[in-house]
Design a protein around this motif. Structure first.
Motif, mmCIF file in Angstrom:
data_model
loop_
_atom_site.group_PDB
_atom_site.id
_atom_site.type_symbol
_atom_site.label_atom_id
_atom_site.label_comp_id
_atom_site.label_asym_id
_atom_site.label_seq_id
_atom_site.Cartn_x
_atom_site.Cartn_y
_atom_site.Cartn_z
ATOM 1 N N ARG B 100 0.816 -1.212 0.000
ATOM 2 C CA ARG B 100 0.000 0.000 0.000
ATOM 3 C C ARG B 100 0.854 1.268 0.000
ATOM 4 O O ARG B 100 0.362 2.347 -0.280
ATOM 5 N N MET B 101 2.111 1.096 0.401
ATOM 6 C CA MET B 101 2.955 2.275 0.591
ATOM 7 C C MET B 101 3.879 2.475 -0.594
ATOM 8 O O MET B 101 4.250 1.514 -1.275
ATOM 9 N N THR B 102 4.264 3.731 -0.836
ATOM 10 C CA THR B 102 5.211 4.000 -1.918
ATOM 11 C C THR B 102 6.585 3.481 -1.497
ATOM 12 O O THR B 102 6.801 3.172 -0.320
ATOM 13 N N ILE B 103 7.485 3.417 -2.459
ATOM 14 C CA ILE B 103 8.851 2.959 -2.171
ATOM 15 C C ILE B 103 9.479 3.859 -1.108
ATOM 16 O O ILE B 103 10.087 3.393 -0.148
ATOM 17 N N GLU B 104 9.260 5.144 -1.280
ATOM 18 C CA GLU B 104 9.810 6.120 -0.335
ATOM 19 C C GLU B 104 9.302 5.845 1.090
ATOM 20 O O GLU B 104 10.065 5.844 2.051
ATOM 21 N N GLU B 105 7.995 5.585 1.189
ATOM 22 C CA GLU B 105 7.406 5.340 2.520
ATOM 23 C C GLU B 105 7.914 4.038 3.125
ATOM 24 O O GLU B 105 8.117 3.939 4.334
ATOM 25 N N ASN B 106 8.100 3.031 2.260
ATOM 26 C CA ASN B 106 8.659 1.756 2.731
ATOM 27 C C ASN B 106 10.047 1.956 3.312
ATOM 28 O O ASN B 106 10.377 1.399 4.363
ATOM 29 N N VAL B 107 10.848 2.756 2.597
ATOM 30 C CA VAL B 107 12.229 2.978 3.044
ATOM 31 C C VAL B 107 12.239 3.790 4.348
ATOM 32 O O VAL B 107 13.083 3.602 5.211
ATOM 33 N N PRO B 142 5.400 -0.576 -4.817
ATOM 34 C CA PRO B 142 6.230 -1.727 -5.183
ATOM 35 C C PRO B 142 5.708 -2.472 -6.409
ATOM 36 O O PRO B 142 6.483 -2.883 -7.269
ATOM 37 N N SER B 143 4.365 -2.603 -6.519
ATOM 38 C CA SER B 143 3.826 -3.417 -7.606
ATOM 39 C C SER B 143 4.043 -2.773 -8.970
ATOM 40 O O SER B 143 3.917 -3.442 -9.992
ATOM 41 N N SER B 144 4.366 -1.478 -8.981
ATOM 42 C CA SER B 144 4.507 -0.813 -10.275
ATOM 43 C C SER B 144 5.970 -0.740 -10.734
ATOM 44 O O SER B 144 6.264 -0.072 -11.714
ATOM 45 N N VAL B 145 6.856 -1.405 -10.010
ATOM 46 C CA VAL B 145 8.245 -1.436 -10.484
ATOM 47 C C VAL B 145 8.688 -2.899 -10.637
ATOM 48 O O VAL B 145 7.981 -3.812 -10.205
ATOM 49 N N SER B 146 9.860 -3.104 -11.249
ATOM 50 C CA SER B 146 10.325 -4.477 -11.522
ATOM 51 C C SER B 146 10.825 -5.154 -10.247
ATOM 52 O O SER B 146 11.029 -4.498 -9.230
ATOM 53 N N GLY B 147 11.023 -6.470 -10.326
ATOM 54 C CA GLY B 147 11.506 -7.234 -9.174
ATOM 55 C C GLY B 147 12.854 -6.716 -8.690
ATOM 56 O O GLY B 147 13.087 -6.564 -7.500
ATOM 57 N N GLY B 148 13.731 -6.423 -9.656
ATOM 58 C CA GLY B 148 15.047 -5.909 -9.295
ATOM 59 C C GLY B 148 14.939 -4.589 -8.535
ATOM 60 O O GLY B 148 15.654 -4.351 -7.559
#
Lengths: 405, 227
Positions: B100-107, B142-148
């Motif tokens: 649910r959270m953006t990459i920035e929020e996850n970090v 997370p779901s909108s970017v690649s696995g890497g």
């Protein structure tokens, strides 16, 4: 941390709007029933108490149940009015009669009284005059109508100088009171008319012409069975009550049961205790629906905790302490409750506005007090029913939570 | 060189039905500060259990685990949470980002639990995202970017708190070989910056990138090779 938990709660609620709304529905309905029902009772109560207060709190109501063979006469009331702490005393006797106007007949409530009644009740006239002492002395067949009576029987209030036929006897209309705008009057269908006390007294004793009026006073001797007294400006109502009690005891051979004296405040107290009980009862029923809403919230929070087990594991792995996890889920439950409460309050406002529009009054508003109770209760529900799921989440072992699929 | 972490005769025993499974059967391991260690073992060798104990996600049944010279066995769940937050950065096989959270929020999340002030948080998050080359994707979920990229985000989350130990549990397990190589380069860079890195993997290719390789088999550390 709390701010962050609030943000997280907002996000998680937004992520599943339909479910959050359905969960809130229980709280919305609970808050609505609490606020609307209590406000309706309060509105009705304040309308009635205002009406009582408008009569002033300087009025005493005396009822005589046993006159010991010494009936109260008008002249006795003059003596009572001469007491130091009493300024006015007005006898009342009520009877019902059938009034005829054209082909229509109406059942009217006749109050026999004197001029003092007008002052004690702080009535106001729209037209004409009230009963005078001369009317008593001459047993004049004159009548004062309430505005509503004039309006309903004649279709207008400008009827002074006309006659009203009651139980076959014509009475000259000498005055019309002003319109009663209180809430109670809108429910009341009583046709109130006022005639000299002596006229009703003579009718009920059978000596008057017509003599068809029924009921009235004690229905037995021609003594005054009830009267109103007004405390003098310089005196308090309590003092007037004491002085009046002493006077009545002296008159009825120290028998306390022969009469009763009530003041307006005791009437208000009785009334408010009845309405308070009513408000409490309805509030209690509403509170139960809020509790049911709370159980719904607990249910959904438990589902949410299970669904987010892995998230809880991740949070724990990167350093969330038990308290952080508890706070996160507790705040989420609380936010759902408080949003529901807010929506419930807004909806209650709309319902009360609709009731006001429909009843043509503005008596139904919610007090700050009931809003505070609604918010406090919703908060309480949120905490009580949010605590168990939040604790369940906080107690999870990080590796178990991380393994959860 | 001082020991960053040290396992002394560590046992972890699970009861599966009537059977006793010794996931860790007397493990002795010492990892020095600045080491880049690859722990290799097949499925069921006990490497995940070892990872959980090294990461303070679980505690040993017997034996002692010293982290920075402190034994952690008797710490409460909350104390272990604090240790994880302050000293350990995790990188998991399945990335374990919150969807649910953006990459920035996850970090940012570990910093929230550490109660770092907002301005400082922003600076640290930006720095970590720059380091893994994901700054431009910070507003994505997370779901909108690649696995890497997800794994890079997970690495950024692991290093944002500047932990003394970075633990990777099959960090390339869900990635293709090209992306795996890229991720391994990130770990190598971190190691070259002086971070202690411990990777657990079944893939000897991946482990070969580490400076030191520890083999685990049947709950026992069986062999060590140093590059």
């Amino acid at each position: 941390m709390i701010l962050q938990s609030l943000k997280m709660a907002g996000k998680s609620i937004r992520a599943n709007k339909p479910r959050a709304l359905l969960t809130m529905l229980g709280i919305i309905i609970g808050v609505m029933s609490l606020v609307v029902l209590v406000s309706l009772v309060n509105g009705a109560t304040s309308s009635v108490t205002n009406q009582i207060a408008s009569m002033g709190n300087d009025m005493l109501t005396v009822s005589v149940s046993d006159d010991k063979g010494k009936p109260l006469k008008l002249s006795d009331l003059e003596q009572i009015a001469a007491l130091e702490s009493v300024t006015l005393a007005a006898p009342t006797t009520t009877a019902s009669a059938t009034a005829k106007q054209g082909a229509d007949s109406y059942s009217v409530s006749v109050t026999g009284t004197t001029n003092a009644y007008f002052h004690i009740m702080k009535s106001e006239l729209a037209k004409g005059r009230f009963l005078l002492d001369a009317d008593q002395e001459n047993n004049s067949r004159v009548v004062v109508l309430s505005y509503e009576t004039a309006d309903r029987i004649f279709g207008r209030s400008d009827v002074v100088g006309q006659t009203l036929k009651m139980d076959g006897v014509r009475y000259l209309i000498i005055g019309v009171l002003v319109e009663d705008t209180s809430l109670m009057s809108s429910f009341s269908q009583t046709y109130a008319v006022y005639v000299p006390y002596s006229v009703v007294e003579r009718m009920s004793s059978g000596s008057g012409a017509g003599g068809m009026m029924q009921g009235g006073g004690s229905g037995s001797s021609s003594g005054i069975s009830s009267f109103y007294a007004m405390a003098s400006e310089s005196s308090t109502i309590a003092r007037a009550q004491i002085e009046l009690t002493v006077e009545m005891l002296a008159r009825f051979g120290n028998d306390e049961d022969a009469f009763s004296i009530r003041n307006q405040s005791s009437l208000s107290e009785t009334l408010s205790s009845v309405t308070d009980t009513f408000a409490l009862l309805l509030g209690g029923i509403a509170a139960i629906s809020l509790v049911v809403g709370g159980i719904g919230i607990m249910n959904i929070m438990l589902v949410s905790v299970t669904e987010r087990t892995r998230e809880i594991g991740i949070r724990k792995a990167i350093g969330a302490r038990k308290a952080s996890i508890t706070l996160q889920f507790l705040i989420e439950a609380l936010v759902i409750c408080l949003i529901g409460c807010f929506i419930g309050i807004v909806a209650s406002g709309l319902v009360l506005m609709a009731v006001n529009l429909a009843s043509g009054t503005s008596s139904y508003t919610f007090s700050g007090e009931i809003l505070l109770i609604a918010v406090a209760f919703s908060t309480f529900i949120g905490i009580v029913f949010g605590l168990y799921p939040a604790n369940k989440a906080a107690r999870m072992r990080p590796i178990d939570a991380l393994r959860y699929e | 060189m001082s020991a960053m972490l040290e396992l002394v005769d560590v046992y972890k025993i699970y009861q599966v039905g009537d059977e006793e499974v010794r996931a860790l059967n007397g493990v002795n391991l010492r990892v020095n500060e600045g080491d880049f260690v690859g722990i290799v073992g097949p499925s069921g060798s006990g490497k995940s259990t070892l990872m959980h104990i090294l990461g303070c996600l679980d505690v040993a049944d017997f034996g002692t685990y010293y982290l920075d010279g402190q034994p952690v066995e008797h710490f409460s769940a909350n104390d272990l949470a604090t240790i994880r937050n302050l000293r350990i950065g995790f990188v998991f096989q399945s990335f374990n980002l919150i969807g649910r959270m953006t990459i920035e929020e996850n970090v940012e999340l570990p910093l929230l639990y550490r109660r770092v002030k907002p301005a400082m948080r922003r600076a640290l998050v930006d720095e970590a995202l720059h380091q893994v080359g994901l700054y431009n994707r910070r507003k994505h979920t997370p779901s909108s970017v690649s696995g890497g990229q997800q794994q890079r985000a997970a690495i950024a989350r692991a290093i944002v708190t500047n932990p003394s130990l970075i633990l990777g549990d099959e960090p390339t397990g869900n990635l293709d070989s090209k992306t795996s190589a890229e991720i391994m380069e990130v770990f190598e860079t971190l190691s070259s910056q002086g971070k202690t890195v411990v990777l657990i993997t079944h893939d000897t290719q991946v482990a070969s990138r580490a400076r030191r390789i520890v083999h685990i088999m049947d709950g026992t550390v069986s062999e060590e090779s140093i590059r």
